[in-house]
Design a protein around this motif. Structure first.
Motif, short mmCIF file in Angstrom:
data_model
loop_
_atom_site.label_atom_id
_atom_site.label_comp_id
_atom_site.label_asym_id
_atom_site.label_seq_id
_atom_site.Cartn_x
_atom_site.Cartn_y
_atom_site.Cartn_z
N VAL A 1 0.86 -1.19 0.00
CA VAL A 1 0.00 0.00 0.00
C VAL A 1 0.89 1.23 0.00
N VAL A 2 0.70 2.08 -0.99
CA VAL A 2 1.43 3.34 -1.09
C VAL A 2 0.53 4.45 -0.59
N GLU A 3 1.06 5.29 0.29
CA GLU A 3 0.25 6.32 0.95
C GLU A 3 0.85 7.70 0.71
N ALA A 4 0.03 8.61 0.24
CA ALA A 4 0.42 10.02 0.06
C ALA A 4 -0.39 10.88 1.01
N THR A 5 0.21 11.90 1.58
CA THR A 5 -0.45 12.73 2.59
C THR A 5 -0.50 14.18 2.15
N ALA A 6 -1.47 14.88 2.71
CA ALA A 6 -1.63 16.33 2.50
C ALA A 6 -2.29 16.91 3.73
N SER A 7 -2.04 18.18 3.98
CA SER A 7 -2.61 18.87 5.14
C SER A 7 -3.73 19.80 4.69
#
Length: 474
Positions: free
Chosen positions: A192-198
């Motif tokens: 699972v590849v996870e990208a984050t943002a605020s």
């Protein structure tokens, strides 16, 4: 034929050349490792390694190393792409890209020259999480996006907000609870590849919603929070109070105070019985399009105090009850006895876990400080009650006080009686002194009468006779 096809075709005509394609999926900002390993171990050291990237129809060098050991990198400060040379002995020529950006996605080519030529094609896909718009005001709309470069978006995407899975990515009315870190998760080749943002939400940061409850004891000081997001100062701020969510406004407490700014929190210096109710902090600010947006936050003030009940006469018991204006969220109560020793040392003793505490017979040792501790998993508050002997105790100290008052009253009564008797004695002595000499009193009275008669005769002889002005009466 384009230059790209020419280069690729030349690479394939060499004897023993291999061309394999592989896909790598990484999150924006992470380190991308594009594999280029010789599985056959047919290559010999030293070798030449060329990493290039397809930009349109042209191959641009990303990193290369000649057989002589010279390395060539694009002019960039600092360079982000390199091949760890120590891995060459293991026939590992993988390219590492630090701080991968969304624009780094695309096709990469690894060419290794030794006894044979090996060519590998790696497609780098970069996942980026974002919001449109990225900064919003409470009550407005935003959408969370999970984009992939290059290529279409993945259909199987899971979203997490502050570590908790959620089922929606479109927010029609944003609140402060939506602010924080959002993550989009994409499954790829068993991982699972996870990208984050605020997500930043402008408005009132504290409290986050209208469920906030503030507890305060009678006589204490309490702060009602109204903290706006960093750098945001509203044009106007208004505080008002209602007894509930549906009743009309009520006056604010006399000691209620607040100041306009990013922190518009209010303070009640001395909480009184009756200050409980719903307090609302509302501010007006400009939205992204210049329109006026009103944000507000309601919070409930719960006032705590101790109720004391005792018998009207006799040595009856005393019951102390922990009373809160709203106790719906309170799940536990505990009574504590606080005593003080030398050098102001404090001793706290747990007496009973109950809302009410009963003292069967109050004595001098029961006087002093009693504390009711109330709370739940999120709230823990205290309210203190001072038990005074004169008001509630029927024991030894109260009896001593009554004796003192009685002695003072009797002393004052004796003093008044003494003054009356002394005055009566003085009058009696004066009367008695006069009655001891009656003959002397007669003589004095007779002499006084004769003197008055002589004075009247002389005055009469000196007057002229009426009708005879030349004669003098003798």
């Amino acid at each position: 034929m384009t230059p790209f096809m020419i280069v690729l075709g030349l690479a394939l005509v060499f004897e023993g050349a291999q061309c394999r394609e592989r896909e790598v999926l990484v999150a924006e900002g992470s380190v991308a490792v594009m594999p280029c390993v010789d599985e056959s171990s047919a290559l010999s050291y030293p070798t030449a390694v060329y990493w290039s990237r397809r930009v349109g129809d042209v191959l641009k060098t990303v990193w290369r190393r000649e057989k002589s050991g010279l390395e060539f990198r694009p002019v960039r400060d600092p360079p982000r792409a390199n091949c760890p040379v120590p891995n060459f002995g293991k026939a590992d020529y993988s390219l590492h890209i630090a701080g991968t950006t969304y624009e780094d996605g695309g096709e990469y080519f690894c060419e290794v020259e030794g006894k044979t030529r090996m060519v590998k094609v790696i497609v780098l896909r970069v996942i980026r999480a974002s919001f449109s718009p990225a900064i919003v005001v409470e009550g407005s709309r935003t959408e969370a996006k999970c984009d992939v470069s290059p290529g279409p978006s993945y259909k199987r995407v899971n979203w997490k907000r502050n570590g908790q899975f959620i089922s929606r990515s479109i927010l029609s009315s944003v609140s402060q609870r939506d602010a924080g870190t959002w993550s989009c998760q994409v499954p790829h080749n068993g991982v699972v590849v996870e990208a984050t943002a605020s997500l930043q939400v402008n408005g009132i940061a504290t409290p986050q919603d209208d469920s906030s409850v503030v507890y305060a004891a009678v006589g204490s000081s309490v702060s009602l929070p109204c903290l706006f997001t960093d750098g945001l100062i509203p044009n106007t701020v208004i505080w008002n109070r209602t007894s509930s969510t549906i009743h009309p406004p009520r006056p604010l407490p006399k000691s209620f105070d607040w100041a306009l700014g990013s922190t518009a929190s209010a303070t009640i210096q001395g909480v009184e019985d009756g200050d409980e109710g719903m307090y609302t902090c509302s501010g007006r600010m400009k939205g992204l399009n210049g329109e006026g947006i009103k944000v507000q936050r309601r919070m409930e003030l719960v006032v705590a105090r101790v109720l004391s009940s005792s018998a009207s006469s006799g040595n009856g018991p005393v019951t102390l009850t922990c009373h809160l204006s709203n106790s719906e969220q309170i799940t536990s109560y505990e009574w504590l006895r606080v005593t003080y020793g030398p050098n102001d040392t404090q001793t706290v003793t747990s007496v009973q876990k109950a809302k009410s505490f009963r003292i069967q017979q109050v004595t001098e040792k029961d006087a002093g400080e009693w504390v009711c501790r109330y709370g739940n998993q999120e709230v823990l508050g205290n309210v203190t009650y001072h038990l005074h002997i004169m008001g509630a105790v029927r024991g030894e100290k109260s009896s001593s006080g009554n004796k003192t008052a009685m002695v003072m009253g009797l002393g004052f009564l004796f003093f008044v009686v003494f003054l009356v008797l002394f005055q009566m004695y003085r009058n009696y002595r004066r009367k008695k002194m006069i009655m001891l000499y009656p003959a002397m009193e007669t003589i004095v009275h007779q002499a006084t009468t004769e003197r008055e008669q002589r004075q009247r005769s002389k005055a009469k002889m000196a007057e002229p006779c009426v009708g005879e002005p030349r004669l003098v009466c003798v």
